[in-house]
Design an enzyme around this catalytic site. Structure first.
Site, mmCIF file in Angstrom:
data_model
loop_
_atom_site.group_PDB
_atom_site.id
_atom_site.type_symbol
_atom_site.label_atom_id
_atom_site.label_comp_id
_atom_site.label_asym_id
_atom_site.label_seq_id
_atom_site.Cartn_x
_atom_site.Cartn_y
_atom_site.Cartn_z
ATOM 1 N N GLU A 87 0.827 -1.207 0.000
ATOM 2 C CA GLU A 87 0.000 0.000 0.000
ATOM 3 C C GLU A 87 0.863 1.259 0.000
ATOM 4 O O GLU A 87 0.547 2.234 -0.693
ATOM 5 C CB GLU A 87 -0.945 -0.003 1.199
ATOM 6 C CG GLU A 87 -2.059 -1.033 1.102
ATOM 7 C CD GLU A 87 -2.916 -0.852 -0.134
ATOM 8 O OE1 GLU A 87 -3.058 0.289 -0.603
ATOM 9 O OE2 GLU A 87 -3.461 -1.841 -0.638
ATOM 10 N N TYR B 22 -6.860 6.125 4.458
ATOM 11 C CA TYR B 22 -6.911 5.136 3.388
ATOM 12 C C TYR B 22 -6.088 3.900 3.733
ATOM 13 O O TYR B 22 -6.577 2.758 3.640
ATOM 14 C CB TYR B 22 -6.416 5.715 2.061
ATOM 15 C CG TYR B 22 -6.085 4.605 1.098
ATOM 16 C CD1 TYR B 22 -7.093 3.897 0.466
ATOM 17 C CD2 TYR B 22 -4.763 4.205 0.901
ATOM 18 C CE1 TYR B 22 -6.806 2.827 -0.371
ATOM 19 C CE2 TYR B 22 -4.467 3.130 0.070
ATOM 20 C CZ TYR B 22 -5.485 2.450 -0.559
ATOM 21 O OH TYR B 22 -5.192 1.378 -1.362
ATOM 22 N N CYS C 232 -17.508 -1.075 -19.349
ATOM 23 C CA CYS C 232 -17.728 -0.928 -17.912
ATOM 24 C C CYS C 232 -18.916 -1.782 -17.448
ATOM 25 O O CYS C 232 -20.016 -1.658 -18.002
ATOM 26 C CB CYS C 232 -17.973 0.534 -17.562
ATOM 27 S SG CYS C 232 -18.252 0.794 -15.789
ATOM 28 N N ASP D 59 -9.491 5.872 -1.907
ATOM 29 C CA ASP D 59 -8.314 6.294 -2.654
ATOM 30 C C ASP D 59 -8.802 7.009 -3.912
ATOM 31 O O ASP D 59 -10.007 7.188 -4.114
ATOM 32 C CB ASP D 59 -7.398 5.110 -2.974
ATOM 33 C CG ASP D 59 -7.897 4.277 -4.148
ATOM 34 O OD1 ASP D 59 -9.115 4.287 -4.427
ATOM 35 O OD2 ASP D 59 -7.067 3.596 -4.788
ATOM 36 N N CYS E 261 -16.012 3.392 -21.184
ATOM 37 C CA CYS E 261 -17.407 3.201 -20.758
ATOM 38 C C CYS E 261 -18.059 1.995 -21.406
ATOM 39 O O CYS E 261 -18.884 1.313 -20.788
ATOM 40 C CB CYS E 261 -18.213 4.455 -21.055
ATOM 41 S SG CYS E 261 -17.665 5.924 -20.144
ATOM 42 N N CYS F 44 -12.595 2.836 -15.467
ATOM 43 C CA CYS F 44 -13.083 4.186 -15.152
ATOM 44 C C CYS F 44 -11.906 5.101 -14.829
ATOM 45 O O CYS F 44 -11.797 5.672 -13.739
ATOM 46 C CB CYS F 44 -14.062 4.117 -13.973
ATOM 47 S SG CYS F 44 -14.980 5.655 -13.697
#
Length: 314
Positions: free
Chosen positions: A31, A114, A195, A132, A192, A185
């Site tokens: 992370e 986060y 998606c 995030d 799109c 995205c």
């Protein structure tokens, strides 16, 4: 939306090493490395870093200079120092066992909302929400549209995110949101048509309506695919090109100083004037105050040590 996204993730998720573990130490390493750094750059560094520091105890006891050297190529070197400080705190104050509570995780150096949520979710599989860049973008587009005129503040958006977490599936859900933002995205060129949540996306519906109105006004037919994301991408790329370049910035010089010190043998230091000469080919004595200010900032961040006018890694 939950079913569509989870089904998509089950079929299209990338095989990433930090998704194959529930070790909180390895999750934390990943992370912090992934903050503002692309996955492709992180992958080889993640494996090499864990080869050098395979567990919490090894990293906690390592010389800080060696940790910084192993961080080379990832940028944002302060993350390396914070990572070591965090595991040292776990070792010293928690007996080497990572706390599971988000509030306790947030007390670790360099661990914000986060990262604490990500460790709780990805290591301990807790049904927690966190935010995030990718998750925020997906939720804002799907729930509040392109203009986001009625978008809530961060705390309210986090509450929305928490309500969306399917019970018992927090790990998969949050990974899926992040994966969708990273692969589909995206900020500049959202795909799109590929998606899985397109039928439920408010931004996509707005783009379709706007484009249809425009084409009808021009005597054309409604489009089968929105051109608005591509238009926005071109505008954002143009805006990016007009920004001040990174090279030559304060952060760039801070990184260069650390990179120069990485090349020195352990415990060796570089006089401030020599550092300036290596940092800039046209360095002059008039710039010593500027250089000293840069170095003092690095000292405060724990990235360098300055003794008797010479600089070295900690």
């Amino acid at each position: 939306m939950q079913t569509a996204l989870l089904d998509w993730f089950a079929q299209h998720a990338r095989d990433l090493p930090w998704r194959r573990t529930r070790d909180p130490y390895r999750i934390l390493v990943a992370e912090l490395m992934l903050q503002q750094t692309q996955v492709a750059r992180v992958l080889p560094k993640y494996e090499a870093f864990l080869a050098a520091f395979p567990d919490l105890a090894t990293l906690a006891a390592a010389p800080t200079a060696e940790v910084i050297r192993r961080w080379a190529g990832l940028g944002y070197n302060r993350r390396a120092v914070n990572l070591q400080r965090a595991v040292q705190m776990v070792w010293q104050e928690h007996g080497g066992v990572f706390p599971r509570d988000v509030a306790l995780l947030r007390q670790l150096p360099g661990v914000g909302p986060y990262t604490a949520g990500a460790v709780a979710c990805f290591a301990f599989e807790q049904d927690v929400a966190f935010m995030d860049t990718n998750i925020r973008r997906v939720l804002l587009r799907t729930h509040y549209g392109d203009a986001q005129l009625d978008a809530p503040g961060e705390r309210a958006l986090l509450a929305v995110a928490q309500r969306l977490v399917p019970a018992g599936q927090g790990w998969a859900w949050n990974q899926a949101l992040m994966e969708l933002g990273a692969l589909i995205c995206t900020a500049t060129t959202p795909a799109c048509q590929r998606c899985p949540v397109r039928p439920m996306c408010r931004a996509y519906a707005e783009w379709q309506v706007a484009d249809a109105v425009t084409l009808l006004a021009m005597g054309g037919l409604p489009p089968t695919q929105s051109a608005r994301p591509q238009q926005r991408a071109a505008e954002q790329r143009a805006a990016y090109r007009s920004e001040t370049p990174f090279v030559g910035s304060r952060r760039w010089y801070r990184g260069r100083i650390v990179d120069l010190l990485r090349t020195l043998p352990p415990e060796c230091s570089l006089p401030l004037a020599d550092l300036g000469a290596q940092l800039k080919a046209d360095f002059t004595p008039d710039e010593m105050a500027w250089l000293d200010e840069l170095v003092q900032g690095l000292v405060r961040d724990g990235l360098v040590v300055m003794e008797d006018g010479a600089v070295r890694l900690p």
